[in-house]
Design an enzyme around this catalytic site. Structure first.
Site, PDB file in Angstrom:
ATOM      1  N   TYR A 101       0.857  -1.190   0.000  1.00 14.11           N
ATOM      2  CA  TYR A 101       0.000   0.000   0.000  1.00 14.11           C
ATOM      3  C   TYR A 101       0.890   1.236   0.000  1.00 14.11           C
ATOM      4  O   TYR A 101       1.840   1.337   0.786  1.00 14.11           O
ATOM      5  CB  TYR A 101      -0.885  -0.009   1.252  1.00 14.11           C
ATOM      6  N   GLU A 189      -3.340   7.593  -3.916  1.00 14.29           N
ATOM      7  CA  GLU A 189      -3.141   6.284  -3.294  1.00 14.29           C
ATOM      8  C   GLU A 189      -2.971   5.202  -4.361  1.00 14.29           C
ATOM      9  O   GLU A 189      -3.700   5.200  -5.350  1.00 14.29           O
ATOM     10  CB  GLU A 189      -4.393   6.012  -2.445  1.00 14.29           C
TER      11      GLU A 189
END
Ligand code: GDP
Ligand code: MN
Length: 379
Positions: A101, A189
């Site tokens: 992530y 993101e």
């Protein structure tokens, strides 16, 4: 403003972040054609403004064009967390060795862009953050100097041991920072950022939120807005030039000025109530704005009472009173209205309201506690 994955990917691509080329389709036939063009196994992905599409069945692997068409017909039209899927992204499937992530947000507490990275990526980063926060590395960037090479390296080292991976990820951190800063994002993101068995590092998903305040100077980004994925009352409010955020409570608030709106919501809470919205009708008050505000608030079935809190400065309280009267003539307001106003032209405002049998008050505490009590009675 939320971007769709396919729109966010375009911004990442401009910055040079490695990923496979795909395209977006609105019909199964289009999806099939894209799958044929890119060849091999593809992923068909729902383009909606929510996370967790994978778990909801909105991300499917297709081994050939016929399967891509089949997947697209299953995903197009499906509803994920209340939103209907109108488009799918079709992109070559990656083989995945690891999923990480990488996120970059504007952190109001430190007033800086803050990276958050974790080698426990993929789906459910919220769960990782809640249960095993030690698996997330956070790093604040000083926007005066930008992301420093040693910082990018630190972030990459939090994800990988293999030097080729570390080098690739270091570059991606810089590229993501550029995307974030150059587009006025409040969030950028990549989840997952994957490694493949043959040693590549690739972005497999992209999420970007653009700060609404950026849009006036960036018409190229403003056109990317998809209102079908937004709260209808917020869309309506934006068109009427009102600053409006829908909330879950039952006290509808109409206030002039953001600071007073915050104070009003605090006071509603203080007296044991829950605000149904944040609404700032702005400084200059034409009656039309008040009419629009009442239309939007009364459309919310949760609202049990409407509370006006107006401090007349540049805003003329008689304009607001005229707006309230005009609105109640145009449509029937089924819930009680509590009005607090003070300041510019308040004597006129009180008269205007009295002439139609409505009462107003001067005291903020009295008005807010009355509104909360009325909401409780109706609940
Ligand atoms: P999200 O669930 O809305 O965040 O959608 P993602 O695009 O992140 O996809 C969810 C999951 O689907 C990923 O974490 C992967 O495990 C899987 N996935 C997505 N793209 C691919 C791909 O190209 N190949 C493979 N094997 N899995 C993928
Ligand atoms: Mn994802």
């Amino acid at each position: 403003m939320n971007l769709h994955e396919y729109q966010a990917r375009d911004l990442l691509k401009v910055a040079g972040i490695p990923m496979f080329d795909g395209d977006v389709a609105s019909t199964p036939t289009e999806a099939e054609a894209i799958a044929r063009r890119v060849g091999g196994t593809v992923v068909v992905k729902a383009q909606v403004h929510v996370g967790g599409r994978g778990k909801a069945g909105g991300v499917k692997l297709a081994r050939n064009p016929a399967e891509a068409s089949e997947c697209a017909s299953q995903i197009l039209g499906m509803t994920i967390k209340g939103l209907v899927v109108n488009k799918v992204l079709v992109v070559p499937a990656a083989e995945i060795a690891t999923e990480s992530y990488v996120g970059l947000i504007l952190d109001r507490a430190t007033q800086r862009p803050v990276f958050m990275v974790s080698d426990a990526g993929g789906v459910d980063i919220e769960e990782v953050a809640a249960k095993t926060p030690e698996k997330i590395t956070k790093l604040a960037v000083d926007p005066r100097y930008g992301l420093q090479p040693h910082q990018a390296l630190t972030l990459a080292l939090a994800l990988y041991r293999d030097w080729a991976h570390v080098k690739a990820a270091t570059r991606i951190m810089h590229q993501l920072y550029t995307v974030f800063m150059s587009n006025g994002a409040s969030l950028a993101e990549i989840n997952p950022l994957v490694t493949t068995p043959d040693g590549k590092v690739l972005a497999l998903d992209a999420k970007i939120i653009i700060d609404d305040n950026e849009l006036d100077r960036r018409p190229d980004l403003a056109v990317l807005r998809d209102e079908s994925g937004e709260e209808p009352s917020e869309v309506q409010a934006r068109r009427a030039n009102l600053t409006f955020i829908k909330l879950d409570g039952d006290v509808g608030c109409v206030v002039n000025g953001a600071g007073l709106a915050m104070a009003t919501m605090d006071l509603v809470k203080y007296y044991g109530g829950e605000p149904a919205n944040f609404l700032d009708i702005g400084g200059s008050s034409n009656p039309e704005k008040v009419v629009n505000a009442l239309k939007i608030i009364t459309a919310d079935p949760n609202v049990k009472v409407i509370l006006f809190n107006i401090f007349g400065g540049i805003t003329r309280t008689d304009d607001v009173a005229n707006g309230i009267v005009a609105a109640t003539k145009q449509f029937k307001v089924e819930v009680p209205i509590v009005i607090r106003l003070t300041g510019t032209n308040e004597a006129e405002a009180f008269k205007i309201l009295e002439s139609v049998g409505m009462a107003a008050m001067n005291d903020m505490d009295a008005a807010v506690s009355k509104a909360v009590a009325l909401a409780k009675e109706a609940a």
